[in-house]
Scaffold this motif. Structure first.
Motif, mmCIF file in Angstrom:
data_model
loop_
_atom_site.group_PDB
_atom_site.id
_atom_site.type_symbol
_atom_site.label_atom_id
_atom_site.label_comp_id
_atom_site.label_asym_id
_atom_site.label_seq_id
_atom_site.Cartn_x
_atom_site.Cartn_y
_atom_site.Cartn_z
ATOM 1 N N MET A 268 8.873 7.451 5.752
ATOM 2 C CA MET A 268 7.532 6.981 5.368
ATOM 3 C C MET A 268 7.530 6.544 3.908
ATOM 4 O O MET A 268 8.022 7.244 3.029
ATOM 5 C CB MET A 268 6.494 8.084 5.586
ATOM 6 N N ASN A 269 6.999 5.311 3.628
ATOM 7 C CA ASN A 269 6.847 4.848 2.259
ATOM 8 C C ASN A 269 5.923 5.803 1.509
ATOM 9 O O ASN A 269 4.890 6.218 2.024
ATOM 10 C CB ASN A 269 6.257 3.429 2.264
ATOM 11 N N ALA A 270 6.301 6.162 0.283
ATOM 12 C CA ALA A 270 5.549 7.164 -0.465
ATOM 13 C C ALA A 270 4.203 6.643 -0.963
ATOM 14 O O ALA A 270 3.355 7.428 -1.390
ATOM 15 C CB ALA A 270 6.371 7.659 -1.647
ATOM 16 N N ARG A 271 3.981 5.313 -0.888
ATOM 17 C CA ARG A 271 2.767 4.747 -1.470
ATOM 18 C C ARG A 271 1.807 4.170 -0.437
ATOM 19 O O ARG A 271 0.599 4.174 -0.634
ATOM 20 C CB ARG A 271 3.149 3.662 -2.474
ATOM 21 N N PHE A 272 2.322 3.647 0.663
ATOM 22 C CA PHE A 272 1.446 3.074 1.682
ATOM 23 C C PHE A 272 2.157 3.080 3.022
ATOM 24 O O PHE A 272 3.374 3.292 3.112
ATOM 25 C CB PHE A 272 1.014 1.648 1.304
ATOM 26 N N LEU A 273 1.385 2.852 4.103
ATOM 27 C CA LEU A 273 1.919 2.976 5.453
ATOM 28 C C LEU A 273 1.292 1.934 6.366
ATOM 29 O O LEU A 273 0.083 1.724 6.352
ATOM 30 C CB LEU A 273 1.617 4.378 6.000
ATOM 31 N N LYS A 274 2.143 1.306 7.176
ATOM 32 C CA LYS A 274 1.667 0.480 8.289
ATOM 33 C C LYS A 274 1.887 1.283 9.553
ATOM 34 O O LYS A 274 3.012 1.646 9.902
ATOM 35 C CB LYS A 274 2.436 -0.835 8.363
ATOM 36 N N ILE A 275 0.802 1.595 10.266
ATOM 37 C CA ILE A 275 0.879 2.523 11.389
ATOM 38 C C ILE A 275 1.475 1.877 12.628
ATOM 39 O O ILE A 275 2.277 2.484 13.337
ATOM 40 C CB ILE A 275 -0.520 3.093 11.693
ATOM 41 N N HIS A 276 1.090 0.631 12.915
ATOM 42 C CA HIS A 276 1.524 -0.042 14.143
ATOM 43 C C HIS A 276 1.943 -1.475 13.798
ATOM 44 O O HIS A 276 1.332 -2.100 12.913
ATOM 45 C CB HIS A 276 0.374 -0.047 15.161
ATOM 46 N N PRO A 277 2.955 -2.006 14.459
ATOM 47 C CA PRO A 277 3.414 -3.367 14.129
ATOM 48 C C PRO A 277 2.322 -4.429 14.202
ATOM 49 O O PRO A 277 2.395 -5.439 13.485
ATOM 50 C CB PRO A 277 4.500 -3.624 15.193
ATOM 51 N N ARG A 278 1.319 -4.220 15.055
ATOM 52 C CA ARG A 278 0.264 -5.218 15.204
ATOM 53 C C ARG A 278 -0.765 -5.168 14.081
ATOM 54 O O ARG A 278 -1.538 -6.115 13.890
ATOM 55 C CB ARG A 278 -0.442 -5.004 16.551
ATOM 56 N N ASP A 279 -0.784 -4.117 13.310
ATOM 57 C CA ASP A 279 -1.819 -3.920 12.290
ATOM 58 C C ASP A 279 -1.785 -5.004 11.227
ATOM 59 O O ASP A 279 -0.708 -5.503 10.849
ATOM 60 C CB ASP A 279 -1.657 -2.552 11.620
ATOM 61 N N ASN A 280 -2.967 -5.352 10.707
ATOM 62 C CA ASN A 280 -3.047 -6.276 9.569
ATOM 63 C C ASN A 280 -3.640 -5.589 8.343
ATOM 64 O O ASN A 280 -4.165 -6.239 7.434
ATOM 65 C CB ASN A 280 -3.831 -7.539 9.920
ATOM 66 N N VAL A 281 -3.550 -4.253 8.316
ATOM 67 C CA VAL A 281 -3.922 -3.473 7.142
ATOM 68 C C VAL A 281 -2.860 -2.400 6.896
ATOM 69 O O VAL A 281 -2.164 -1.965 7.814
ATOM 70 C CB VAL A 281 -5.306 -2.786 7.297
ATOM 71 N N LEU A 282 -2.759 -1.985 5.645
ATOM 72 C CA LEU A 282 -1.914 -0.866 5.248
ATOM 73 C C LEU A 282 -2.813 0.279 4.793
ATOM 74 O O LEU A 282 -3.922 0.046 4.287
ATOM 75 C CB LEU A 282 -0.972 -1.253 4.110
ATOM 76 N N VAL A 283 -2.343 1.507 4.939
ATOM 77 C CA VAL A 283 -3.070 2.685 4.470
ATOM 78 C C VAL A 283 -2.465 3.130 3.145
ATOM 79 O O VAL A 283 -1.241 3.328 3.059
ATOM 80 C CB VAL A 283 -2.970 3.843 5.481
#
Length: 548
Positions: A1-16
């Motif tokens: 897991m990236n320590a700064r942000f996360l893309k949950i699903h390949p289809r997503d167009n937002v990062l957490v």
């Protein structure tokens, strides 16, 4: 897991954002590079591409919102620029399939529980004292006051000493010193109980039983019958006025429906038959005490993990709940199902947008159709009342990154893991099938946990990102934090912390195995949950009006 942000699903167009990101930071992801035009608080989401007004926001691989205006790359999504939007749902389109997790570590493990005559196994041994109508609440409270301290179930109130100190300072003219006082912080244990095999007496006061609709009174009897039938309950004393809608005969019918020739000791007393209040209360106390003598003979014995019935709940959720705590609980659900046990996912308003996935996971069409019908009917009732599922996120949810009900729902559904849905229950129906069950309840924390206990859950897992002081009178509620900061700030509330998932220290699988070990210790009576230690005995029956 990236320590700064996360893309949950390949289809997503937002990062957490997993940590606070500052304006001007360079974001590099999947071959793209851009500079943040604004701060992004931890738990919030920001776009990975330009999104035109009216186009969809995707997270967890599903639609979770719609852009109100054009969004640029790296823009934070908020209630000002995104509105609720969710996937539609229809008939079952896939055959449910599942790859069960490895259960080798747990296959031979047991917990020490209370075995009931009907084959259920309790994780606790309680006696209930219940009013059939709110008119009897005071009498129940009098009985409570008489019993708890004398039987050793009462816990000292640390705040009494604080009030005593303030009183002394006021009387001595030292009011300015009051601000320096502090209440005792430790959770104080009660005295040693007289009955060592009984976990306590629980008093389910409520505001129902009469004055509302007949349907609400009948549903209250259904719920109360479920509580008496719950494996964590050994017996009950019921107080009836006599003239109310919630009649003892209805309760008896509900108990017989759950188990023919119901075997647990249940005493029902009517005030309008007994006569004076003194006669009613004295008789109730005597019958209860004699009942306690008998059920104290029941002792914990080994039981397979297949006898666990786990409620899956979330409350005070944040933007990390769907990434850490809920998936951990979901994997625990899969482990329990693979071991032959039961799990139950409720809170139907918080399944908005993931209905089709759950429909496709149903083992047959009849179960899928029941779920679809209950969801549609609930949503329609909300709209008729001038509300809707889109109004479900609370101010606390929104502040911590859950800006639409669809975002909240997509993360909340992770508590249900990946196993097939074996049954769908309406409110008040009791768990019958081993596997993952869906139970129609509101998203309201206490109404939902109240319902799960009434449907037979003997442990409840409760995830939270903000901290929620909720428990249940008869079912141990294990509070699971989505982030380490919460666990450190509210250690008196949180039992288990999944924050290490966020910073990459542990995997969901590792955390779920640790959580299941903890569940076994609670189920065996080796540990009390924080909610049990604090006497958080929340009980709110759902009147079938709209509650989100």
């Amino acid at each position: 897991m990236n320590a700064r942000f996360l893309k949950i699903h390949p289809r997503d167009n937002v990062l957490v954002a997993l940590t606070d990101l500052k304006q001007g930071e360079i974001i590099e992801y999947e071959g793209k590079t851009w500079t943040l035009a604004q701060d992004v608080p931890a738990k919030h989401k920001f776009t990975t591409e330009s999104i035109s007004a009216g186009n969809h926001i995707y997270m967890y691989g599903v639609i979770v919102g719609k852009a109100k205006m054009k969004l640029s790359v790296g823009q934070v999504i908020t209630t000002q620029n995104v509105t609720h939007e969710a996937n539609s749902f229809g008939e079952k389109t896939e055959i449910a399939s599942w790859t069960a997790p490895n259960i080798e570590k747990f296959i031979n493990k047991t917990f020490k529980g209370f075995h009931r005559a009907d084959g259920q196994v309790g994780t606790a041994n309680y006696w209930l004292i219940i009013p059939l109508v709110f008119c009897e609440n005071r009498n129940v409270e009098v009985i409570k006051d008489a019993f708890l301290e004398e039987l050793g179930f009462a816990k000292p109130n640390p705040y009494k000493s604080l009030v005593r100190q303030m009183k002394a300072l006021y009387q001595s003219g030292k009011v300015q010193e009051i601000d320096t006082l502090a209440a005792e912080q430790s959770i104080i244990e009660g005295t040693h109980p007289l009955f060592e095999n009984i976990n306590g007496l629980k008093f389910l006061t409520h505001q129902g039983g009469c004055g509302g609709t007949r349907q609400d009174s009948e549903m209250l009897c259904t719920l109360l019958a479920g509580y008496i039938h719950n494996p964590n309950v050994a017996g009950a004393t019921i107080l009836s006025l006599g003239c109310q809608n919630a009649q003892p005969a209805i309760l008896r019918d509900k108990l017989e429906h759950l188990q023919t020739n119901f075997q647990k000791p249940v005493s029902i007393l009517e005030q309008q038959v007994e006569g004076t209040e003194n006669q009613l209360i004295s008789e109730a106390i005597k019958k209860t005490f004699l009942g306690l003598i008998e059920v104290n003979k029941i002792q914990r014995q080994d039981a397979p993990l297949s006898k666990l019935s786990i409620g899956l709940e979330c409350g005070g959720s944040d933007g990390f709940s769907g990434i850490s705590a809920n998936p951990t609980v979901g994997h625990v659900s899969d482990l329990i199902v693979a071991l032959g046990g039961k799990t139950v996912l409720s809170e139907f308003p918080e399944l908005c947008g993931v209905e089709q996935e759950l429909i496709n996971r149903c083992v047959d069409n009849s179960i899928a159709e029941k779920f679809s019908h209950l969801m549609s009917a609930y949503a329609s009732a909300a709209v008729k009342a001038g509300s809707g599922f889109d109004m479900n996120p609370s101010p606390g949810n929104i502040k911590d990154g859950l800006i639409t009900d669809a975002i909240k729902s997509a993360g909340a559904a992770k508590k249900g893991g990946t196993s097939p849905v074996v049954d769908v229950l309406d409110y008040g129906e009791y768990l019958q099938k081993n596997g993952l069950n869906l139970l129609c309840t509101p998203g309201n924390d206490v109404e939902s946990t109240t319902a799960m206990a009434g449907s037979g859950a003997n442990i409840i897992l409760f995830t939270t990102g903000l901290g929620t002081p909720t428990g249940n009178p008869i079912v141990p509620v294990i509070k699971i934090s989505s982030n380490t900061q919460l666990a450190e700030r509210m250690p008196d509330i949180i039992d288990f912390n999944t924050g290490p998932i966020i910073n990459g220290e542990k995997s969901i699988e590792t955390m779920s195995e640790e959580l299941l070990d903890y569940i076994i210790s609670v189920a065996s009576g080796d540990q009390l949950t924080k909610a049990q230690q604090l006497n958080q005995d929340d009980f709110i029956p759902w009147k079938r009006g709209v509650s989100l």
